[in-house]
Design a protein around this motif. Structure first.
Motif, PDB file in Angstrom:
ATOM      1  N   ILE A   1     -15.185  31.055 -26.620  1.00 17.11           N
ATOM      2  CA  ILE A   1     -15.264  32.230 -26.022  1.00 17.11           C
ATOM      3  C   ILE A   1     -13.909  32.465 -25.186  1.00 17.11           C
ATOM      4  O   ILE A   1     -13.494  31.483 -24.494  1.00 17.11           O
ATOM      5  CB  ILE A   1     -16.376  32.386 -25.005  1.00 17.11           C
ATOM      6  N   LEU A   2     -13.259  33.451 -25.270  1.00 14.29           N
ATOM      7  CA  LEU A   2     -11.971  33.843 -24.631  1.00 14.29           C
ATOM      8  C   LEU A   2     -12.009  34.964 -23.319  1.00 14.29           C
ATOM      9  O   LEU A   2     -12.835  35.717 -23.334  1.00 14.29           O
ATOM     10  CB  LEU A   2     -10.922  34.184 -25.545  1.00 14.29           C
ATOM     11  N   PRO A   3     -10.852  34.805 -22.532  1.00 16.70           N
ATOM     12  CA  PRO A   3     -11.092  35.898 -21.454  1.00 16.70           C
ATOM     13  C   PRO A   3     -10.760  37.342 -22.121  1.00 16.70           C
ATOM     14  O   PRO A   3     -10.160  37.600 -23.100  1.00 16.70           O
ATOM     15  CB  PRO A   3      -9.828  35.334 -20.493  1.00 16.70           C
TER      16      PRO A   3
ATOM     17  N   LEU B   1      -7.367  37.571 -33.132  1.00 17.63           N
ATOM     18  CA  LEU B   1      -8.066  36.973 -32.139  1.00 17.63           C
ATOM     19  C   LEU B   1      -9.401  37.343 -32.124  1.00 17.63           C
ATOM     20  O   LEU B   1     -10.384  36.665 -31.973  1.00 17.63           O
ATOM     21  CB  LEU B   1      -7.216  37.103 -30.734  1.00 17.63           C
ATOM     22  N   ILE B   2      -9.490  38.746 -32.124  1.00 19.50           N
ATOM     23  CA  ILE B   2     -10.774  39.295 -31.815  1.00 19.50           C
ATOM     24  C   ILE B   2     -11.739  38.984 -33.026  1.00 19.50           C
ATOM     25  O   ILE B   2     -12.913  38.469 -32.833  1.00 19.50           O
ATOM     26  CB  ILE B   2     -10.889  40.793 -31.784  1.00 19.50           C
ATOM     27  N   ARG B   3     -11.273  38.885 -34.325  1.00 16.97           N
ATOM     28  CA  ARG B   3     -11.814  38.480 -35.598  1.00 16.97           C
ATOM     29  C   ARG B   3     -12.080  37.116 -35.488  1.00 16.97           C
ATOM     30  O   ARG B   3     -13.145  36.645 -35.998  1.00 16.97           O
ATOM     31  CB  ARG B   3     -10.847  38.744 -36.592  1.00 16.97           C
TER      32      ARG B   3
ATOM     33  N   VAL C   1     -14.880  46.085 -31.111  1.00 20.22           N
ATOM     34  CA  VAL C   1     -15.505  46.755 -32.298  1.00 20.22           C
ATOM     35  C   VAL C   1     -14.585  47.794 -33.113  1.00 20.22           C
ATOM     36  O   VAL C   1     -14.646  47.686 -34.338  1.00 20.22           O
ATOM     37  CB  VAL C   1     -16.315  47.935 -31.606  1.00 20.22           C
ATOM     38  N   LEU C   2     -13.723  48.365 -32.496  1.00 21.14           N
ATOM     39  CA  LEU C   2     -12.476  49.392 -33.398  1.00 21.14           C
ATOM     40  C   LEU C   2     -11.749  48.423 -33.951  1.00 21.14           C
ATOM     41  O   LEU C   2     -11.477  48.750 -35.134  1.00 21.14           O
ATOM     42  CB  LEU C   2     -12.062  49.995 -32.307  1.00 21.14           C
ATOM     43  N   ALA C   3     -11.320  47.186 -33.591  1.00 19.62           N
ATOM     44  CA  ALA C   3     -10.317  46.242 -33.950  1.00 19.62           C
ATOM     45  C   ALA C   3     -11.129  45.854 -35.444  1.00 19.62           C
ATOM     46  O   ALA C   3     -10.356  45.560 -36.334  1.00 19.62           O
ATOM     47  CB  ALA C   3      -9.848  45.371 -33.101  1.00 19.62           C
TER      48      ALA C   3
END
Length: 189
Positions: A136-138, A152-154, A171-173
């Motif tokens: 989990i990231l900031p 990163l999101i993926r 969500v959009l990414a």
């Protein structure tokens, strides 16, 4: 977006007493992390001592690493300094059926991420308890659009200390960059 709640109590003689609760950083100094749209803005008088904010932050991190969510509280009279009153630690465990629900989703081929406003330490501990990835990231890492951010999101297990707009960006990414079908649920799932 405001990460605190403020109540005003009318006292005799036209005086107003203000009580605020929320994220420790935003209660100590409402400009922390950038200006927000709250009507009242302040820096607690206690923060005149530079070590005070550091001490509160350290205690907040210590509590969160033990699995506690915290609310900070400050109060003061209108037009006068606000004073930090303390941190309220709370236990907010996952629902009894969350781990099995997540396990079933993953067995069905659904990728599950946690995107939460909770402190990073709380998010990691919650992820561990319910069987999610703990990378989990900031949340602030989701804010500047780029291919690197989308990757990163993926591949992150999730994000913590996010603002509502950060959730939308995730969500959009995932939809735009990876053509994924994305669903989202709220608290208490």
């Amino acid at each position: 977006e405001v990460k605190r709640t403020v109540a005003t109590v009318s006292c005799g003689g036209g005086r107003k007493f203000i009580v605020a609760k929320g994220l420790a950083t935003k209660i100590l100094d409402t400009s922390s992390g950038g200006a927000d749209s709250g009507e009242l803005q302040w820096t607690c008088a206690d923060c005149e001592d530079p070590s005070f904010s550091e001490m509160v932050s350290k205690k907040d991190a210590e509590l969160s690493s033990q699995g506690y969510k915290t609310l900070a509280v400050a109060a003061g009279f209108e037009g006068q300094p606000m004073y930090f009153l303390g941190l309220l630690p709370m236990i907010d465990p996952p629902r009894f059926d969350t781990a099995i629900t997540i396990q079933r989703l993953m067995e069905a081929g659904v990728e599950v991420k946690m995107i939460t406003g909770d402190h990073l330490n709380i998010a990691k501990e919650t992820a561990r308890l319910v069987g999610l990835a703990t990378n989990i990231l900031p949340g602030d890492m989701t804010r500047e659009a780029s291919h690197t951010r989308d990757e990163l999101i993926r591949f992150a297990g999730g994000f913590a200390q996010v603002l509502p707009r950060d959730k939308r960006e995730c969500v959009l990414a995932l939809q735009r960059s990876y053509n994924l079908v994305v669903g989202m649920t709220g608290d208490g799932v």
